[in-house]
Design a protein around this motif. Structure first.
Motif, PDB file in Angstrom:
ATOM      1  N   UNK A  65       0.841  -1.199   0.000  1.00  0.00           N
ATOM      2  CA  UNK A  65       0.000   0.000   0.000  1.00  0.00           C
ATOM      3  C   UNK A  65       0.876   1.249   0.000  1.00  0.00           C
ATOM      4  N   UNK A  66       1.879   1.291   0.871  1.00  0.00           N
ATOM      5  CA  UNK A  66       2.773   2.448   0.909  1.00  0.00           C
ATOM      6  C   UNK A  66       3.455   2.646  -0.448  1.00  0.00           C
ATOM      7  N   UNK A  67       3.925   1.581  -1.040  1.00  0.00           N
ATOM      8  CA  UNK A  67       4.601   1.674  -2.327  1.00  0.00           C
ATOM      9  C   UNK A  67       3.705   2.246  -3.407  1.00  0.00           C
ATOM     10  N   UNK A  68       2.438   1.826  -3.413  1.00  0.00           N
ATOM     11  CA  UNK A  68       1.499   2.352  -4.403  1.00  0.00           C
ATOM     12  C   UNK A  68       1.256   3.842  -4.189  1.00  0.00           C
ATOM     13  N   UNK A  69       1.110   4.251  -2.948  1.00  0.00           N
ATOM     14  CA  UNK A  69       0.886   5.678  -2.663  1.00  0.00           C
ATOM     15  C   UNK A  69       2.091   6.503  -3.087  1.00  0.00           C
ATOM     16  N   UNK A  70       3.276   6.025  -2.774  1.00  0.00           N
ATOM     17  CA  UNK A  70       4.482   6.766  -3.154  1.00  0.00           C
ATOM     18  C   UNK A  70       4.640   6.828  -4.667  1.00  0.00           C
ATOM     19  N   UNK A  71       4.394   5.721  -5.338  1.00  0.00           N
ATOM     20  CA  UNK A  71       4.597   5.664  -6.789  1.00  0.00           C
ATOM     21  C   UNK A  71       3.598   6.539  -7.550  1.00  0.00           C
ATOM     22  N   UNK A  72       2.353   6.595  -7.067  1.00  0.00           N
ATOM     23  CA  UNK A  72       1.311   7.245  -7.851  1.00  0.00           C
ATOM     24  C   UNK A  72       0.936   8.649  -7.380  1.00  0.00           C
ATOM     25  N   UNK A  73       1.291   8.990  -6.140  1.00  0.00           N
ATOM     26  CA  UNK A  73       0.931  10.318  -5.632  1.00  0.00           C
ATOM     27  C   UNK A  73       2.130  11.215  -5.345  1.00  0.00           C
ATOM     28  N   UNK A  74       3.305  10.629  -5.175  1.00  0.00           N
ATOM     29  CA  UNK A  74       4.491  11.386  -4.765  1.00  0.00           C
ATOM     30  C   UNK A  74       4.179  12.289  -3.570  1.00  0.00           C
ATOM     31  N   UNK A  75       3.684  11.713  -2.468  1.00  0.00           N
ATOM     32  CA  UNK A  75       3.343  12.527  -1.302  1.00  0.00           C
ATOM     33  C   UNK A  75       4.595  13.100  -0.644  1.00  0.00           C
ATOM     34  N   UNK A  76       4.395  14.110   0.164  1.00  0.00           N
ATOM     35  CA  UNK A  76       5.488  14.679   0.936  1.00  0.00           C
ATOM     36  C   UNK A  76       6.016  13.640   1.929  1.00  0.00           C
ATOM     37  N   UNK A  77       5.111  12.831   2.479  1.00  0.00           N
ATOM     38  CA  UNK A  77       5.452  11.813   3.484  1.00  0.00           C
ATOM     39  C   UNK A  77       4.339  10.783   3.493  1.00  0.00           C
ATOM     40  N   UNK A  78       4.655   9.566   3.876  1.00  0.00           N
ATOM     41  CA  UNK A  78       3.631   8.558   4.149  1.00  0.00           C
ATOM     42  C   UNK A  78       3.714   8.240   5.628  1.00  0.00           C
ATOM     43  N   UNK A  79       2.591   8.408   6.323  1.00  0.00           N
ATOM     44  CA  UNK A  79       2.531   8.067   7.744  1.00  0.00           C
ATOM     45  C   UNK A  79       2.066   6.629   7.900  1.00  0.00           C
ATOM     46  N   UNK A  80       2.768   5.891   8.738  1.00  0.00           N
ATOM     47  CA  UNK A  80       2.382   4.531   9.116  1.00  0.00           C
ATOM     48  C   UNK A  80       2.135   4.537  10.621  1.00  0.00           C
ATOM     49  N   UNK A  81       1.028   3.959  11.037  1.00  0.00           N
ATOM     50  CA  UNK A  81       0.731   3.932  12.470  1.00  0.00           C
ATOM     51  C   UNK A  81      -0.128   2.725  12.794  1.00  0.00           C
ATOM     52  N   UNK A  82       0.137   2.147  13.946  1.00  0.00           N
ATOM     53  CA  UNK A  82      -0.710   1.095  14.485  1.00  0.00           C
ATOM     54  C   UNK A  82      -0.932   1.427  15.950  1.00  0.00           C
ATOM     55  N   UNK A  83      -2.078   2.005  16.245  1.00  0.00           N
ATOM     56  CA  UNK A  83      -2.354   2.463  17.602  1.00  0.00           C
ATOM     57  C   UNK A  83      -3.330   1.530  18.312  1.00  0.00           C
ATOM     58  N   UNK A  84      -4.540   1.440  17.820  1.00  0.00           N
ATOM     59  CA  UNK A  84      -5.520   0.518  18.382  1.00  0.00           C
ATOM     60  C   UNK A  84      -6.051   0.896  19.744  1.00  0.00           C
ATOM     61  N   UNK A  85      -5.982   2.160  20.111  1.00  0.00           N
ATOM     62  CA  UNK A  85      -6.532   2.570  21.405  1.00  0.00           C
ATOM     63  C   UNK A  85      -8.058   2.641  21.367  1.00  0.00           C
ATOM     64  N   UNK A  86      -8.606   3.153  20.283  1.00  0.00           N
ATOM     65  CA  UNK A  86     -10.056   3.290  20.164  1.00  0.00           C
ATOM     66  C   UNK A  86     -10.675   1.971  19.723  1.00  0.00           C
ATOM     67  N   UNK A  87     -10.074   1.324  18.735  1.00  0.00           N
ATOM     68  CA  UNK A  87     -10.541   0.029  18.239  1.00  0.00           C
ATOM     69  C   UNK A  87      -9.428  -0.981  18.499  1.00  0.00           C
ATOM     70  N   UNK A  88      -9.561  -1.787  19.557  1.00  0.00           N
ATOM     71  CA  UNK A  88      -8.487  -2.741  19.892  1.00  0.00           C
ATOM     72  C   UNK A  88      -8.500  -3.967  18.988  1.00  0.00           C
ATOM     73  N   UNK A  89      -8.328  -3.718  17.713  1.00  0.00           N
ATOM     74  CA  UNK A  89      -8.297  -4.751  16.683  1.00  0.00           C
ATOM     75  C   UNK A  89      -7.132  -4.371  15.786  1.00  0.00           C
TER      76      UNK A  89
END
Length: 145
Positions: A65-89
């Protein structure tokens, strides 16, 4: 499946691709239109609840997913996060960020830094086309895991 768990009971957004182990959705977020989630289908809440092999599978999906976003949108940054505080899944957020977005440079959960009414139109391709590119990346990059 856990009763009362939003990610057990529904897709969690616009479903792009699902396998027996995982699914990828696009969240509906007007300020951050290229906001995707990789969701592990079984109800587990922590990264270490997965086997080493399953962690590798999930990271492969996040990478695609990150690779597709970088390749097709050239974003300034891609944020990755796994928190799960609100939805513990267990799920990973994969979010294309731009220096023009409503909360840049703060996290997507912070207060808005500016008003942004046309974020989706600022993307270099329509979301439907981007979704197809993400699906293609998943199909080729994860070998159907």
């Amino acid at each position: 499946m856990a009763l009362g768990c939003e990610l057990c009971e529904q897709d969690g957004g616009i479903l792009l691709l699902q396998t027996p182990q995982w699914r990828v959705i696009r969240a509906v977020d007007a300020d951050h239109p290229a906001f995707y989630r990789v969701i592990w289908n079984d109800h587990v809440s922590e990264w270490t609840d997965l086997s080493t092999a399953d962690r590798a599978v999930m990271m492969g999906v996040v990478e695609a997913v990150e690779g597709a976003l970088r390749a097709h949108l050239q974003p300034t940054k891609v944020n990755l996060a796994s928190l799960g505080n609100v939805v513990p899944h267990l799920h990973w957020h994969v979010i294309a960020r731009f220096d023009w977005d409503a909360r840049w440079p703060a996290p997507v959960w912070a207060a808005r830094q500016r008003e942004m009414v046309d974020a989706e139109q600022r993307l270099v391709m329509p979301l439907a086309q981007l979704d197809q590119e993400v699906i293609r990346a998943l199909q080729s990059g994860t070998r159907g895991n």
